[in-house]
Design a protein around this motif. Structure first.
Motif, mmCIF file in Angstrom:
data_model
loop_
_atom_site.group_PDB
_atom_site.id
_atom_site.type_symbol
_atom_site.label_atom_id
_atom_site.label_comp_id
_atom_site.label_asym_id
_atom_site.label_seq_id
_atom_site.Cartn_x
_atom_site.Cartn_y
_atom_site.Cartn_z
ATOM 1 N N THR A 236 0.884 -1.206 -0.132
ATOM 2 C CA THR A 236 -0.027 0.019 -0.154
ATOM 3 C C THR A 236 0.816 1.312 0.003
ATOM 4 O O THR A 236 2.134 0.995 0.385
ATOM 5 N N ASP A 237 0.381 2.287 -0.432
ATOM 6 C CA ASP A 237 0.876 3.611 -0.362
ATOM 7 C C ASP A 237 1.614 4.001 0.926
ATOM 8 O O ASP A 237 2.749 4.471 1.293
ATOM 9 N N GLU A 238 0.777 3.494 2.200
ATOM 10 C CA GLU A 238 1.264 3.928 3.580
ATOM 11 C C GLU A 238 2.530 3.112 3.813
ATOM 12 O O GLU A 238 3.472 3.595 4.147
ATOM 13 N N VAL A 239 2.512 1.706 3.431
ATOM 14 C CA VAL A 239 3.744 0.999 3.700
ATOM 15 C C VAL A 239 4.890 1.494 2.851
ATOM 16 O O VAL A 239 5.824 1.503 3.239
ATOM 17 N N LEU A 240 4.720 1.844 1.579
ATOM 18 C CA LEU A 240 5.757 2.563 0.721
ATOM 19 C C LEU A 240 6.308 3.887 1.451
ATOM 20 O O LEU A 240 7.656 4.193 1.395
#
Ligand SMILES: NC(=O)C1=CN([C@@H]2O[C@H](COP(=O)(O)OP(=O)(O)OC[C@H]3O[C@@H](n4cnc5c(N)ncnc54)[C@H](O)[C@@H]3O)[C@@H](O)[C@H]2O)C=CC1
Ligand SMILES: CC(=O)[C@H](N)C(=O)O
Length: 393
Positions: free
Chosen positions: A104-108
């Motif tokens: 996800t963008d959050e993980v990235l």
């Protein structure tokens, strides 16, 4: 290094082909872009000429400033929590997450991530060389239930994927941690207080691949001095990350179902008692074990254990603390046959003696309490969210 600002999944996929490292919205990649074949071999030389000399047996993480860690399968139930903890301790930039799943963008935005299929040995090698990795934490695997549905994929990922990582750990003299499982035991193993050293004849493809992993790791340790370490985990219970295809998943699903409908249909029978552990104890124990000085370890593979319960006992705990109206029904499926071959409890006295393993959540009551506290605070998203993958395996 060149760089590319990554705004969404399309950019990420484009960047994947450059095999760069993504961090803080920017994907950095070598000018040469593809480190394949001869180039990888040249990089191998660079690794040794430019970096400090790495000897996994001498790498004392406790006193060593910050090891460079590559975590495979970091988007799974354990990986999400482990990279968070490792980044807090070793520094965000020093812990590189990787997975075949699209993050996800959050993980990235949380830290460096590289897309990696563990079946692609050259790609793993390139990341090890380019990032001057000291430690590999190999979490990529197909778990027990999914393994029985897709044995060919389980064999490839758990055996060939592990072999790739093992061989590279030997080649670059890295420290290698890879979890094993209580599923490495089988129906002919003594089921109560199962010791570290005992009969190991599992009847699931998952268990067979994990016995292979343990024995190969021990062999490489004996023959090449590789600092291989493994823990046999029980079922891991977590609030903030979803489990990925195991037989013990019911013990996580039950909490979500209680919150959603105050009822649960268990795929295991009411009296199926299995060893379990709360995620934080698993992560703390794993960090402690990875950091333990070599001289304190008397073996390369240890059992760890926290508590044992059955679906009925867990349901009673939920009724006591959450709602006396909580209902559980039992509809055992193919996973019952897997659970029936596993231990009821594990003897982890040697882990407690050698490197002071000491889990904090040891009762159903304390597990139920912490799970509801966390779940209510986090309002965790649905367990069923599908994941896209980069390629086939
Ligand atoms: N969660 C548990 O209760 C237990 C876990 N373990 C072990 O701990 C390790 C981590 O387990 P979990 O995080 O629970 O598993 P998980 O299934 O949640 O995560 C595994 C990760 O591996 C990735 N993966 C699968 N195929 C891949 C490939 N070809 N290349 C790269 N990545 C790939 C998946 O995308 C996933 O993110 C595994 O080795 C498992 O056997 C052992 C005992 C208990
Ligand atoms: C115990 C494990 O290894 C895992 N949770 C599974 O159920 O497959």
């Amino acid at each position: 290094m060149a760089s590319l600002t990554v705004k969404g999944t399309r950019d990420l996929l484009r960047a994947v082909s450059y095999r760069g490292v993504y961090t803080n919205g920017v994907f950095s990649f070598p000018q040469t872009q593809q480190l394949r074949g001869n180039t990888a071999r040249r990089s191998e030389k660079r690794y040794f000429s430019n970096s400090r000399t790495v000897n996994s047996a001498d790498l004392d993480i406790t006193n060593n400033e910050k090891p460079k860690v590559l975590v495979t399968g970091c988007l799974g139930q354990l990986g999400m929590a482990l990279i968070k903890k490792m980044r807090e301790k070793y520094g965000v930039e020093n812990v590189i997450g990787s997975d075949i799943k699209v993050p996800t963008d959050e993980v990235l935005s949380d830290g460096p991530f590289v897309p990696l299929n563990v079946l692609d040995k050259e790609a793993i090698e390139n990341e090890i060389v380019r990032n001057k990795v000291d430690v590999v934490v190999h979490l990529s695997a197909i778990l027990s239930a999914l393994g029985e549905k897709k044995p060919d994929i389980a064999l490839r990922v758990n055996v060939s994927g592990f072999q790739n990582v093992l061989e590279l750990a030997r080649k670059y003299n890295l420290k290698l941690f890879c979890p094993s499982t209580m599923g490495a035991f089988g129906p002919s193993t003594p089921r109560v207080n199962t010791p570290d050293l005992t009969v190991m004849r599992p009847t699931t493809i998952y268990g067979i691949t994990k016995v292979h992993m343990e024995l190969m790791g021990e062999y490489y340790n004996e023959k090449y001095g590789l600092d291989f370490r493994s823990l046999r985990y029980p079922g891991i219970i977590s609030a903030d990350s979803a489990p990925g295809g195991g037989t013990t998943d019911y013990a996580v699903d039950i909490f979500h179902s209680a919150l959603k409908s105050n009822s649960f249909v268990s795929f295991l029978n009411k009296d199926t008692s299995l060893p379990m552990m709360y995620l934080d104890d698993c992560i703390d124990g794993t960090m402690q074990f990875i950091e333990a000085p070599n001289k304190s370890l008397k073996q390369r593979v240890y059992n760890i254990h926290a508590l044992t319960f059955s679906p009925q006992e867990l349901a009673e705990g939920i009724q006591e603390q959450w709602s006396k109206d909580f209902k559980i029904h039992y509809n055992p499926d193919y996973r019952q046959a897997i659970a029936d071959t596993w231990p009821i409890s594990l003897d982890d006295s040697i882990a407690r003696r050698d490197w002071k393993f000491d889990p904090k959540i040891n009762t159903v009551a304390s597990l139920v309490k912490i799970m509801f506290e966390k779940l209510q605070a986090q309002r965790i998203a649905s367990l069923d969210e599908p994941h896209r993958v980069y390629g086939s395996q």
